[in-house]
Design a protein around this motif. Structure first.
Motif, PDB file in Angstrom:
ATOM      1  N   PHE A 408      15.329 -37.004  47.144  1.00  0.00           N
ATOM      2  CA  PHE A 408      16.226 -36.292  46.238  1.00  0.00           C
ATOM      3  C   PHE A 408      15.746 -34.861  46.014  1.00  0.00           C
ATOM      4  CE2 PHE A 408      17.661 -35.213  41.874  1.00  0.00           C
ATOM      5  CZ  PHE A 408      19.037 -35.270  42.098  1.00  0.00           C
ATOM      6  N   CYS A 409      14.425 -34.682  45.861  1.00  0.00           N
ATOM      7  CA  CYS A 409      13.874 -33.332  45.689  1.00  0.00           C
ATOM      8  C   CYS A 409      14.121 -32.465  46.924  1.00  0.00           C
ATOM      9  CB  CYS A 409      12.379 -33.414  45.394  1.00  0.00           C
ATOM     10  SG  CYS A 409      11.977 -34.062  43.750  1.00  0.00           S
ATOM     11  N   LEU A 410      13.966 -33.051  48.097  1.00  0.00           N
ATOM     12  CA  LEU A 410      14.230 -32.293  49.324  1.00  0.00           C
ATOM     13  C   LEU A 410      15.702 -31.896  49.416  1.00  0.00           C
ATOM     14  CD1 LEU A 410      12.065 -34.305  51.886  1.00  0.00           C
ATOM     15  CD2 LEU A 410      11.630 -31.985  51.050  1.00  0.00           C
ATOM     16  N   MET A 411      16.590 -32.796  49.001  1.00  0.00           N
ATOM     17  CA  MET A 411      18.012 -32.473  49.019  1.00  0.00           C
ATOM     18  C   MET A 411      18.316 -31.328  48.053  1.00  0.00           C
ATOM     19  SD  MET A 411      21.264 -34.996  48.354  1.00  0.00           S
ATOM     20  CE  MET A 411      20.794 -35.242  46.633  1.00  0.00           C
ATOM     21  N   LEU A 412      17.665 -31.326  46.881  1.00  0.00           N
ATOM     22  CA  LEU A 412      17.849 -30.233  45.928  1.00  0.00           C
ATOM     23  C   LEU A 412      17.386 -28.903  46.516  1.00  0.00           C
ATOM     24  CD1 LEU A 412      16.710 -31.839  42.540  1.00  0.00           C
ATOM     25  CD2 LEU A 412      19.031 -31.241  43.221  1.00  0.00           C
ATOM     26  N   GLN A 413      16.281 -28.925  47.262  1.00  0.00           N
ATOM     27  CA  GLN A 413      15.809 -27.689  47.865  1.00  0.00           C
ATOM     28  C   GLN A 413      16.772 -27.180  48.939  1.00  0.00           C
ATOM     29  OE1 GLN A 413      11.750 -27.632  49.112  1.00  0.00           O
ATOM     30  NE2 GLN A 413      10.948 -28.110  47.087  1.00  0.00           N
ATOM     31  N   VAL A 414      17.346 -28.089  49.717  1.00  0.00           N
ATOM     32  CA  VAL A 414      18.327 -27.672  50.722  1.00  0.00           C
ATOM     33  C   VAL A 414      19.520 -27.001  50.045  1.00  0.00           C
ATOM     34  CG1 VAL A 414      19.969 -28.499  52.458  1.00  0.00           C
ATOM     35  CG2 VAL A 414      17.651 -29.431  52.398  1.00  0.00           C
ATOM     36  N   LEU A 415      20.062 -27.634  49.009  1.00  0.00           N
ATOM     37  CA  LEU A 415      21.224 -27.070  48.313  1.00  0.00           C
ATOM     38  C   LEU A 415      20.869 -25.762  47.623  1.00  0.00           C
ATOM     39  CD1 LEU A 415      22.696 -30.340  46.722  1.00  0.00           C
ATOM     40  CD2 LEU A 415      23.506 -29.122  48.745  1.00  0.00           C
ATOM     41  N   GLY A 416      19.672 -25.692  47.021  1.00  0.00           N
ATOM     42  CA  GLY A 416      19.274 -24.481  46.301  1.00  0.00           C
ATOM     43  C   GLY A 416      19.100 -23.286  47.215  1.00  0.00           C
ATOM     44  N   TYR A 417      18.455 -23.475  48.365  1.00  0.00           N
ATOM     45  CA  TYR A 417      18.249 -22.352  49.284  1.00  0.00           C
ATOM     46  C   TYR A 417      19.561 -21.896  49.923  1.00  0.00           C
ATOM     47  CZ  TYR A 417      13.217 -22.918  48.811  1.00  0.00           C
ATOM     48  OH  TYR A 417      11.940 -22.971  48.310  1.00  0.00           O
ATOM     49  N   ILE A 418      20.468 -22.835  50.174  1.00  0.00           N
ATOM     50  CA  ILE A 418      21.788 -22.428  50.663  1.00  0.00           C
ATOM     51  C   ILE A 418      22.507 -21.604  49.598  1.00  0.00           C
ATOM     52  CG2 ILE A 418      24.074 -23.275  51.315  1.00  0.00           C
ATOM     53  CD1 ILE A 418      22.722 -25.607  52.710  1.00  0.00           C
ATOM     54  N   GLY A 419      22.389 -22.034  48.322  1.00  0.00           N
ATOM     55  CA  GLY A 419      23.012 -21.283  47.245  1.00  0.00           C
ATOM     56  C   GLY A 419      22.443 -19.887  47.093  1.00  0.00           C
ATOM     57  N   ILE A 420      21.112 -19.743  47.243  1.00  0.00           N
ATOM     58  CA  ILE A 420      20.493 -18.416  47.153  1.00  0.00           C
ATOM     59  C   ILE A 420      20.983 -17.513  48.281  1.00  0.00           C
ATOM     60  CG2 ILE A 420      18.294 -17.181  47.380  1.00  0.00           C
ATOM     61  CD1 ILE A 420      16.959 -19.475  45.896  1.00  0.00           C
ATOM     62  N   SER A 421      21.103 -18.063  49.474  1.00  0.00           N
ATOM     63  CA  SER A 421      21.534 -17.244  50.612  1.00  0.00           C
ATOM     64  C   SER A 421      22.965 -16.762  50.463  1.00  0.00           C
ATOM     65  CB  SER A 421      21.384 -18.035  51.910  1.00  0.00           C
ATOM     66  OG  SER A 421      22.265 -19.145  51.934  1.00  0.00           O
ATOM     67  N   LEU A 422      23.779 -17.522  49.725  1.00  0.00           N
ATOM     68  CA  LEU A 422      25.186 -17.157  49.559  1.00  0.00           C
ATOM     69  C   LEU A 422      25.478 -16.521  48.206  1.00  0.00           C
ATOM     70  CD1 LEU A 422      26.823 -20.398  51.062  1.00  0.00           C
ATOM     71  CD2 LEU A 422      26.361 -18.227  52.219  1.00  0.00           C
ATOM     72  N   ALA A 423      24.451 -16.335  47.361  1.00  0.00           N
ATOM     73  CA  ALA A 423      24.679 -15.843  45.999  1.00  0.00           C
ATOM     74  C   ALA A 423      25.176 -14.403  46.008  1.00  0.00           C
ATOM     75  CB  ALA A 423      23.397 -15.950  45.181  1.00  0.00           C
ATOM     76  N   PRO A 424      26.420 -14.154  45.493  1.00  0.00           N
ATOM     77  CA  PRO A 424      26.924 -12.780  45.470  1.00  0.00           C
ATOM     78  C   PRO A 424      26.556 -12.029  44.194  1.00  0.00           C
ATOM     79  CG  PRO A 424      28.672 -14.286  44.876  1.00  0.00           C
ATOM     80  CD  PRO A 424      27.441 -15.123  45.092  1.00  0.00           C
ATOM     81  N   THR A 425      26.140 -12.753  43.158  1.00  0.00           N
ATOM     82  CA  THR A 425      25.861 -12.149  41.856  1.00  0.00           C
ATOM     83  C   THR A 425      24.508 -12.615  41.349  1.00  0.00           C
ATOM     84  OG1 THR A 425      26.939 -13.964  40.656  1.00  0.00           O
ATOM     85  CG2 THR A 425      28.329 -12.074  41.316  1.00  0.00           C
ATOM     86  N   PRO A 426      23.912 -11.895  40.385  1.00  0.00           N
ATOM     87  CA  PRO A 426      22.644 -12.354  39.806  1.00  0.00           C
ATOM     88  C   PRO A 426      22.744 -13.729  39.163  1.00  0.00           C
ATOM     89  CG  PRO A 426      23.015 -10.061  39.257  1.00  0.00           C
ATOM     90  CD  PRO A 426      24.268 -10.546  39.911  1.00  0.00           C
ATOM     91  N   GLY A 427      23.885 -14.039  38.534  1.00  0.00           N
ATOM     92  CA  GLY A 427      24.046 -15.347  37.907  1.00  0.00           C
ATOM     93  C   GLY A 427      23.988 -16.479  38.915  1.00  0.00           C
ATOM     94  N   ALA A 428      24.665 -16.297  40.051  1.00  0.00           N
ATOM     95  CA  ALA A 428      24.628 -17.328  41.088  1.00  0.00           C
ATOM     96  C   ALA A 428      23.229 -17.479  41.662  1.00  0.00           C
ATOM     97  CB  ALA A 428      25.626 -16.972  42.202  1.00  0.00           C
TER      98      ALA A 428
END
Length: 519
Positions: A408-428
């Motif tokens: 589960f922790c590894l899955m969270l890291q996958v989702l989190g790093y994808i989110g950082i790479s696509l983050a258009p704003t500081p909030g994201a």
């Protein structure tokens, strides 16, 4: 009638001690209950205070990593502004002012930082410098880690812990000279400090030696819990460290003051480890143990590592396969953890022009969430899983609870790093960083699972192997990450976090092959 004297009557009213001129004993003046009792009370409490305890290790280790937490943001930004000042400053006096002049302690690098944040060329050089520093420190650390780990079994844990604080102390003194005289000393001289830090063991050896000290004092059934406390202490300091750094930077407006405080703190830690910390490693007098110690003391670094691998190879094939998979995951997780912190600060600094104060606040926020997950959410979830296991089929927690939590922790890291790479704003970006921070329990989980596969007398050998792998990971993973970031920051810096998501995705797939029924 004759009366015989009792023994009490024969005692003198005032007893004089034979040593020293006219020295009265406490019992001779009627203070046996008060003075003697108080003395025994203080002696008893002092003896208890000087007893080896996991609390000593957790407290001092927390202070040790607190300094690293405080320096994370200032060290990155001070190196960045030194590179920008020396390579891209319009000043004509760079690297020409003599060190002896008092006015050479200017310019104010803290004020120059705002002009450097958007400089993509300085960002590239910063990434390259971080790559050189990690390779220098990591290569020398890979050589020194097995030696220091072996020495901790022979000369004690506290001396090795003192050694791990010497290297950072020397590096901070070198960085102070660079900040005092930025126009006289090239920033790449700081690589000498990273080399000394690597030889001293640094953070990697401090972690393994602290875990070895806990293993000396705590039975196997309680080690996972104490390791979790050690990890919680790390994340608590990562919460307070950036806050303290932000307050100091805002109050004093100077990088120098923070590194002066850090150098003094490491000096006090060296003295505390050397002379105050109780030694957890007890000397054994059995002949077999002494013979084994003498035999291992004559081994070289390579032989020592190979002997540790050979001792663990006695397990079954299924156990060795599980341990290899978990060690691989730990290798990737530890390397990313060490290498991502400066880049995860440099990336929003370049993309959103965040100042060091904002970086400190965001880092404190993500670390606070990690502490909450590690101390409150994760133990509660594991308690519920344990209860369900008992009520359902009685399957041990390790079979589904701990391995399921790792996945589960590894899955969270996958989702989190994808989110950082696509983050258009500081909030994201912040939300995605919090998703990654939710995976904080993965390190103690991996350590707990790995130690479940070996016997009590192999815990130290296992931790030594993991320390060696951590030292190699400190070279490989930051090198890959810095190489990717330095090549893409001027074009599209997000690929770094996409690659991290791929790494953790591969780790997640690897854990699918772990069979928990062979523990």
């Amino acid at each position: 009638m004759r009366f015989s004297r009792s023994d009490e009557e024969n005692e003198p009213l005032i007893s004089l001690q034979s040593k020293g001129p006219c020295t009265l004993s406490p019992t001779s003046i009627g203070y046996d209950d008060d003075m003697g009792g108080t003395g025994r009370f203080f002696e008893s409490n002092w003896a208890r205070f000087r007893q080896p305890s996991p609390a000593w290790i957790i407290c001092l280790y927390s202070i040790y990593v607190m300094v690293f937490g405080i320096l994370t943001v200032p060290e990155l930004n001070s190196i960045f502004v030194l590179i920008c000042h020396q390579q891209y400053s319009e000043s004509e006096n760079n690297l020409k002012n003599p060190i002896g002049q008092s006015e050479s302690k200017g310019p104010d690098l803290f004020k120059e930082l705002n002009n450097c944040l958007g400089n993509e060329h300085a960002q590239v050089q910063l990434s390259q410098f971080l790559l050189y520093s990690e390779m220098t420190s990591g290569l020398l650390g890979a050589l020194s880690t097995p030696i220091l780990s072996s020495l901790s079994d022979r000369i004690g844990r506290r001396r090795i812990l003192a050694c791990t604080a010497v290297g950072p102390l020397i590096k901070e003194v070198l960085l102070l000279f660079l900040l005092w005289y930025p126009d006289s000393i090239d920033v790449y001289w700081l690589l000498v400090g990273y080399a000394i830090e690597g030889l001293s063991g640094g953070l990697i050896v401090s972690i393994s030696t602290s875990q070895a000290s806990i293993a000396d004092l705590v039975p196997l059934k309680d080690r996972a819990k104490i390791f979790g406390y050690l990890q919680a202490g790390l994340f608590c300091t990562l919460v307070l460290g950036p806050i303290i750094a932000g307050v100091l930077l805002t109050t004093f407006g100077s990088f120098q003051f923070i590194f002066e405080v850090a150098a003094c703190s490491h000096l006090l830690l060296v003295l505390t480890f050397s002379f105050i910390l109780p030694e957890s490693r007890q000397k054994h007098s059995t002949g077999s143990h002494m013979a084994d110690t003498e035999q291992r003391s004559g081994e070289s670094t390579i032989q020592s590592i190979w002997s540790s691998f050979e001792s663990i190879r006695g397990s079954s094939i299924s156990r060795r396969r599980n341990m290899a998979v978990l060690a691989f995951v730990d290798f990737v997780v530890f390397g990313i953890y060490l290498g991502i912190s400066p880049l995860q600060l440099a990336y929003p600094g370049y993309l959103f022009h965040w100042t060091p104060t904002i970086q400190s606040v965001v880092m404190a926020l993500t670390s606070s969430w990690s502490v909450l997950v590690l101390i409150v959410i994760f133990p509660t979830a594991m308690m519920l899983v344990r209860r369900c296991d008992r009520q359902a089929s009685g399957i041990p927690l390790l079979k589904f609870g701990e391995m399921g939590a790792i996945k589960f922790c590894l899955m969270l890291q996958v989702l989190g790093y994808i989110g950082i790479s696509l983050a258009p704003t500081p909030g994201a970006f912040i939300i995605s960083s919090l998703v990654v921070a939710s995976s904080a329990p993965i390190s103690p989980l991996l350590t707990s699972c790995l130690t479940a596969y070996v016997s009590d007398d192999q815990i130290g050998q296992l931790l030594g192997i993991l320390s060696f792998l951590h030292a190699i990971s400190r070279i490989v993973m930051p090198a890959v990450m810095n190489a990717i970031y330095s090549r893409t920051v001027g074009i599209f810096p997000a690929p770094l976090f996409i690659v991290l998501a791929i790494f953790q995705g591969v780790s997640l797939l690897a854990t699918m092959g772990v069979k928990a029924d062979v523990v």
